[in-house]
Enzyme design. Sequence first.
Site, PDB file in Angstrom:
ATOM      1  N   ARG A   1      53.266  -4.450   8.393  1.00 28.19           N
ATOM      2  CA  ARG A   1      51.858  -4.277   8.332  1.00 28.19           C
ATOM      3  C   ARG A   1      51.510  -3.518   9.654  1.00 28.19           C
ATOM      4  O   ARG A   1      50.481  -2.393   9.424  1.00 28.19           O
ATOM      5  CB  ARG A   1      51.191  -5.548   8.461  1.00 28.19           C
ATOM      6  CG  ARG A   1      51.381  -6.593   7.106  1.00 28.19           C
ATOM      7  CD  ARG A   1      50.587  -6.120   5.914  1.00 28.19           C
ATOM      8  NE  ARG A   1      49.409  -5.410   6.205  1.00 28.19           N
ATOM      9  CZ  ARG A   1      48.171  -6.582   5.988  1.00 28.19           C
ATOM     10  NH1 ARG A   1      48.571  -7.512   5.625  1.00 28.19           N
ATOM     11  NH2 ARG A   1      47.188  -5.769   6.225  1.00 28.19           N
TER      12      ARG A   1
ATOM     13  N   GLN B   1      48.385  -3.934   2.595  1.00 27.69           N
ATOM     14  CA  GLN B   1      49.575  -5.028   2.211  1.00 27.69           C
ATOM     15  C   GLN B   1      50.602  -4.466   1.356  1.00 27.69           C
ATOM     16  O   GLN B   1      51.938  -4.404   1.739  1.00 27.69           O
ATOM     17  CB  GLN B   1      49.222  -6.193   1.949  1.00 27.69           C
ATOM     18  CG  GLN B   1      50.245  -7.293   1.433  1.00 27.69           C
ATOM     19  CD  GLN B   1      50.898  -7.877   2.703  1.00 27.69           C
ATOM     20  OE1 GLN B   1      50.388  -8.347   3.513  1.00 27.69           O
ATOM     21  NE2 GLN B   1      52.206  -7.619   2.910  1.00 27.69           N
TER      22      GLN B   1
ATOM     23  N   ARG C   1      37.506  -6.010   5.724  1.00 26.31           N
ATOM     24  CA  ARG C   1      38.041  -7.207   4.986  1.00 26.31           C
ATOM     25  C   ARG C   1      36.908  -8.100   4.132  1.00 26.31           C
ATOM     26  O   ARG C   1      36.095  -8.590   5.146  1.00 26.31           O
ATOM     27  CB  ARG C   1      38.939  -8.045   5.883  1.00 26.31           C
ATOM     28  CG  ARG C   1      39.683  -9.113   5.141  1.00 26.31           C
ATOM     29  CD  ARG C   1      40.658  -9.780   6.122  1.00 26.31           C
ATOM     30  NE  ARG C   1      41.191 -11.024   5.704  1.00 26.31           N
ATOM     31  CZ  ARG C   1      42.601 -11.171   5.058  1.00 26.31           C
ATOM     32  NH1 ARG C   1      43.111  -9.667   5.067  1.00 26.31           N
ATOM     33  NH2 ARG C   1      42.968 -11.891   4.539  1.00 26.31           N
TER      34      ARG C   1
ATOM     35  N   CYS D   1      53.237 -12.120   0.682  1.00 27.27           N
ATOM     36  CA  CYS D   1      52.469 -11.604   1.843  1.00 27.27           C
ATOM     37  C   CYS D   1      51.918 -12.465   2.770  1.00 27.27           C
ATOM     38  O   CYS D   1      51.218 -12.004   3.620  1.00 27.27           O
ATOM     39  CB  CYS D   1      51.032 -10.961   1.000  1.00 27.27           C
ATOM     40  SG  CYS D   1      50.262 -11.853   0.149  1.00 27.27           S
TER      41      CYS D   1
ATOM     42  N   HIS E   1      44.522  -4.833  -2.344  1.00 28.67           N
ATOM     43  CA  HIS E   1      44.938  -5.152  -0.894  1.00 28.67           C
ATOM     44  C   HIS E   1      45.929  -4.258  -0.640  1.00 28.67           C
ATOM     45  O   HIS E   1      47.261  -4.124  -0.543  1.00 28.67           O
ATOM     46  CB  HIS E   1      45.681  -6.419  -0.956  1.00 28.67           C
ATOM     47  CG  HIS E   1      45.684  -7.229   0.600  1.00 28.67           C
ATOM     48  ND1 HIS E   1      45.368  -6.369   1.751  1.00 28.67           N
ATOM     49  CD2 HIS E   1      46.235  -8.137   0.892  1.00 28.67           C
ATOM     50  CE1 HIS E   1      45.891  -7.088   2.864  1.00 28.67           C
ATOM     51  NE2 HIS E   1      46.203  -8.128   2.358  1.00 28.67           N
TER      52      HIS E   1
END
Length: 301
Positions: free
Chosen positions: A286, A130, A100, A258, A127
């Site tokens: 997730r 996600q 990340r 999100c 992303h």
Amino acid sequence: MPRHLLRIADLSREDAWKILHRAKELKDGGIRTKTMDGRTAILIFEKSSTRTRVSFEVAVRHLGGQTIFMTPVESQLGRSEPLKDTARCLSRYADCLVVRTYGQEKLETLVRFSSIPVVNALSDEHHPCQVLSDMLSMYERTSDLGSLRVAWIGDGNNMAHSFIDAAALFGFDLVLACPAGYDPDPAIVAQARERGARVTLTRNPEDAARDADYLNTDVWASMGQEGEQRERERVFAGFQVDDRLLSLAKPACKVMHCLPAHRGEEISEAVLEGPASIAFDQAENRLHMQKAVLEWVFGTI
């Protein structure tokens, strides 16, 4: 060669659907496997996280593996060691890197010098995990994703980019309403259209929301953009997903976010807490999607 996931566009249509179907199977069956038995995933996080960190750590454990969590504070990442050196060393200790970070170029460097899979857990450009989870949230409600009209309201950010990539693989119509100066990267839009994506850009949130099956939004100022908060609040006025905007969508429309959400900015309290919101289903998904992604990078699906 190891499999990497840096953006959704890295996947073939076949692999994207395979991952989606596997995530649903894992969720519906409450399945835990031994895919990562004896394996270690190193989570390298330069950005703070709640859902991404916890979902990945639990996912690895559900697959029988273990994790090591690293930030720049307690490692050489914060002392200017070349990333290529970090990649080559960690590849000799562990079996997977979940990263990340800020710039996509850091992930590309890790891929170039790593001999183990690298998974993008968020960058400023994309992303993917996600949005793959969001595909699961949509698929649970509508198996024919190609029949859907999805509206994106707000910043043309990393989430928007990954939705654009996803439109090329899963076939839904995507309409993005972004203020001038906050459009998604034109190159990403062009690449997706070349792969068959039906992507429309507009300045008008009402046009995007009209007859939508899903309304999707994200914070106006992402991590690293806090200094722009006041200006973004001014520019994005009128781009809030609220009851007025929701009323333009289809009666069964669902609202996606999100998280974390800034109630009263990009989304109203009433909509986020209302019956149309599936934000917390997205958050749960997730976990199931991370498991499917990890199985894919290790070649078991």
